[in-house]
Design an enzyme around this catalytic site. Structure first.
Site, PDB file in Angstrom:
ATOM      1  N   ARG A  51      73.863  19.206  42.535  1.00 52.26           N
ATOM      2  CA  ARG A  51      73.968  19.095  41.052  1.00 52.26           C
ATOM      3  C   ARG A  51      76.046  18.687  41.253  1.00 52.26           C
ATOM      4  O   ARG A  51      76.544  18.122  40.477  1.00 52.26           O
ATOM      5  CB  ARG A  51      74.393  20.179  39.975  1.00 52.26           C
ATOM      6  N   LYS A 148      58.010  29.225  48.390  1.00 48.44           N
ATOM      7  CA  LYS A 148      58.139  30.200  47.494  1.00 48.44           C
ATOM      8  C   LYS A 148      59.625  30.861  46.640  1.00 48.44           C
ATOM      9  O   LYS A 148      60.743  30.030  47.174  1.00 48.44           O
ATOM     10  CB  LYS A 148      58.409  31.610  48.118  1.00 48.44           C
ATOM     11  N   LYS A 182      54.431  29.291  62.502  1.00 47.75           N
ATOM     12  CA  LYS A 182      54.865  29.849  63.837  1.00 47.75           C
ATOM     13  C   LYS A 182      53.273  29.766  64.725  1.00 47.75           C
ATOM     14  O   LYS A 182      52.480  29.642  64.655  1.00 47.75           O
ATOM     15  CB  LYS A 182      55.414  31.099  63.379  1.00 47.75           C
ATOM     16  N   GLU A 216      61.844  43.573  59.626  1.00 51.75           N
ATOM     17  CA  GLU A 216      63.615  43.547  60.526  1.00 51.75           C
ATOM     18  C   GLU A 216      64.426  44.426  60.299  1.00 51.75           C
ATOM     19  O   GLU A 216      64.891  44.962  59.901  1.00 51.75           O
ATOM     20  CB  GLU A 216      63.372  41.872  58.514  1.00 51.75           C
ATOM     21  N   HIS A 240      53.385  35.894  53.019  1.00 51.19           N
ATOM     22  CA  HIS A 240      53.906  36.220  54.973  1.00 51.19           C
ATOM     23  C   HIS A 240      52.297  37.046  55.081  1.00 51.19           C
ATOM     24  O   HIS A 240      51.259  36.200  56.147  1.00 51.19           O
ATOM     25  CB  HIS A 240      55.221  36.047  55.227  1.00 51.19           C
ATOM     26  N   LYS A 339      63.230  45.581  55.298  1.00 49.66           N
ATOM     27  CA  LYS A 339      64.603  45.840  56.573  1.00 49.66           C
ATOM     28  C   LYS A 339      65.336  46.776  57.147  1.00 49.66           C
ATOM     29  O   LYS A 339      64.622  47.538  56.050  1.00 49.66           O
ATOM     30  CB  LYS A 339      65.109  45.139  54.689  1.00 49.66           C
TER      31      LYS A 339
END
Ligand code: BG6
Length: 497
Positions: A51, A148, A182, A216, A240, A339
């Site tokens: 934009r 997603k 992957k 992660e 995933h 996480k």
């Protein structure tokens, strides 16, 4: 050196949301690497659309900067040559202004494959696709790529699929799940269906459990608002982890034809046993990280990261899934993701059943065989076997591992998942992309879990940054340990049901 590949047809890549994080961090670097590998032709165009009003020159500077960061060894001559392919257009997907000129410029370059990559919020999908159709940019050579979040529940996913489906036929819609790009995930197909060795063992008679872990070390970073509205179940499990589960559990497809594979994956999703208010407390654990010591020092807690005093969003999920079919009845699939965990890794571990009888009375414990498919880091496959320990004192057994490191074995540059997927889009290969039915079936299984959690009296359990999640999840996590199979009877009460 790269693996042999067919040359690409002439194509233009139109990237909506070109100034966003995904575009700059993943998509443009993926195109750049393909350019360096010689797969882009002189007449390929890459048009960034967003934009904000800015000149093409300014956009190229932003891209140059992003590429230097994403590809630190990029050489300047390649960068300059790549940037010659890059242009910019300020366009609002929700207003007609500028669309006629945009469409005319596109059509002037026909015939060619044209990829429209929507790296924008899903609320823009409908008006954007409607305009692509209105300006006849949805011809047979065009492809639509969406990412997603494809909805936040079944109803919103259906609405998105209806909106994009009204503009493009299903065979031109590429729903990306970058985990399917992957190397190891595709190697699962090779491993399972290119070898006679594993398939006879690939069932409940020989496999005791399957563990899928995507851990992660990072926190939510700058994505606080998105993440807080989403949570780990929707952000990672719905897509995933369930896709990985499908690749492991599906029946052999009759071919690599996209529909043959997608039909088999869909059957897996439909065979998932429901988790709802009645059993979520037994079968799921959700957590939220607090401050804690990580390998990189002290890390803040989730609430500080998102700057809110309270939140019921989970940053960790562990769950036990089961499939109602002959092949997998009774085999738990443990899915774990979070996480701020101690390691950055994604792997699938297949634990085989123990031997039925040991003849090595004094040989020490005999560990069951395990096949570990590592997606990252260091993509590879490891098979853990029992072997004789080399000493002269009796017959002692010890586990050894057969390791295949893909980078070592093939000495080729490992493609980033997005590189492979973008190439497949241009080639029109849908095998690694999701059909709308898969997305909807996944939501159909996820929605009752979300509802069970929202009815639960407690929220996510706290865990320290740098730990493997809430202690209640220990039975699910079992990193490298032996299963104790005690989940059902675990005294730890979970945060649902
Ligand atoms: C994304 C999620 O889809 O996948 C992120 O939105 C997550 O939250 C990321 O960090 C993980 O991808 P990868 O390839 O780094 O494992």
């Amino acid at each position: 050196m790269n693996s042999p590949s067919a040359p690409l047809a002439a194509f233009d890549f139109v990237l909506f949301g070109a100034t966003g994080d995904l575009a700059l961090r993943k998509l443009l670097p993926a195109l750049f690497r393909q350019f360096v590998d010689g797969r882009l032709r002189g007449d390929n165009g890459i048009l960034g659309v967003a934009r904000e009003a800015q000149s093409a020159e300014d956009f190229r500077l932003t891209v140059q900067d992003a590429l230097r960061r994403a590809v630190p060894d990029a050489d300047e001559a390649h960068l300059d040559a790549f940037l010659e392919h890059v242009d910019y257009l300020a366009l609002d997907a929700t207003r007609d202004e500028g669309w006629e000129a945009f469409a005319a410029a596109c059509h002037a370059r026909d015939p060619r494959v044209r990829v429209f990559y929507l790296s924008v919020g899903p609320e823009i999908f409908a008006p954007l696709c409607a305009r692509l159709a209105r300006y006849k940019l949805n011809g047979p050579d065009s492809r639509l790529v969406v990412e997603k979040p494809l909805g936040r529940d079944l109803a919103s996913a259906v609405a998105i699929n209806d909106a994009i489906g009204a503009a493009f036929p299903e065979r031109q819609i590429f729903r990306i799940d970058h985990y399917l790009g992957k190397e190891t995930v595709q190697n699962l197909l090779a491993l399972r269906f290119g070898n006679a060795l594993f398939e006879p063992l690939w069932n409940t008679s020989h496999i005791e459990q399957v563990r899928i872990t995507v851990a992660e070390t990072l926190g939510v970073g700058s994505r606080g608002p998105y993440y807080d509205a989403t949570g780990a179940l929707r952000d990672m499990v719905q897509n995933h982890l369930l896709q990985l589960l499908c690749m492991i559990a599906m029946e052999p497809p009759s071919s690599l034809d996209p529909d043959a594979i997608r039909d088999e994956k869909l059957k897996v999703l439909r065979a998932l046993k429901p988790i709802d208010f009645g059993n979520a407390g037994r079968l799921t654990v959700r957590g939220q990280y607090r401050g804690g010591l990580t390998a990189d020092g002290m890390a803040r807690g989730y609430l500080e990261d998102i700057g809110k005093p309270a939140s019921g969003t989970e940053t960790f999920v562990a769950l036990k899934a089961e499939l109602s079919n002959w092949r997998w009845a009774g085999v738990p699939f443990y899915l774990v993701t979070g996480k701020r965990l101690p390691e950055q890794l994604a792997e699938i571990e297949i634990r085989f059943r123990s031997i039925p009888h040991s003849i090595f009375a004094d040989g020490g414990p005999i560990a069951a065989n395990r096949l570990v498919l590592r997606l990252q880091p260091d993509e590879g496959i490891k098979l853990l076997l029992m072997s004789k320990y080399p000493d002269s004192d009796g017959l002692h057994l010890s586990p050894v591992s057969l390791d295949v490191d893909f980078a070592e074995a093939f000495r080729v540059r490992q493609l980033d998942a997005y590189e492979r997927l973008l190439l497949d889009v241009v080639r029109g290969k849908l095998t690694l992309f999701m059909h709308r039915d898969e997305i909807e079936a996944a939501w159909r299984w996820i929605d009752p879990i979300v509802q069970a959690w929202s009815r639960a009296s407690t929220g996510p359990l706290p865990y320290g940054a740098g730990s493997w999640g809430p202690t209640a999840a220990a039975a699910f996590v079992q990193r490298g340990g032996e299963p104790d199979g005690s989940l059902e009877g675990s005294p730890a009460r979970l945060a649902g049901g």
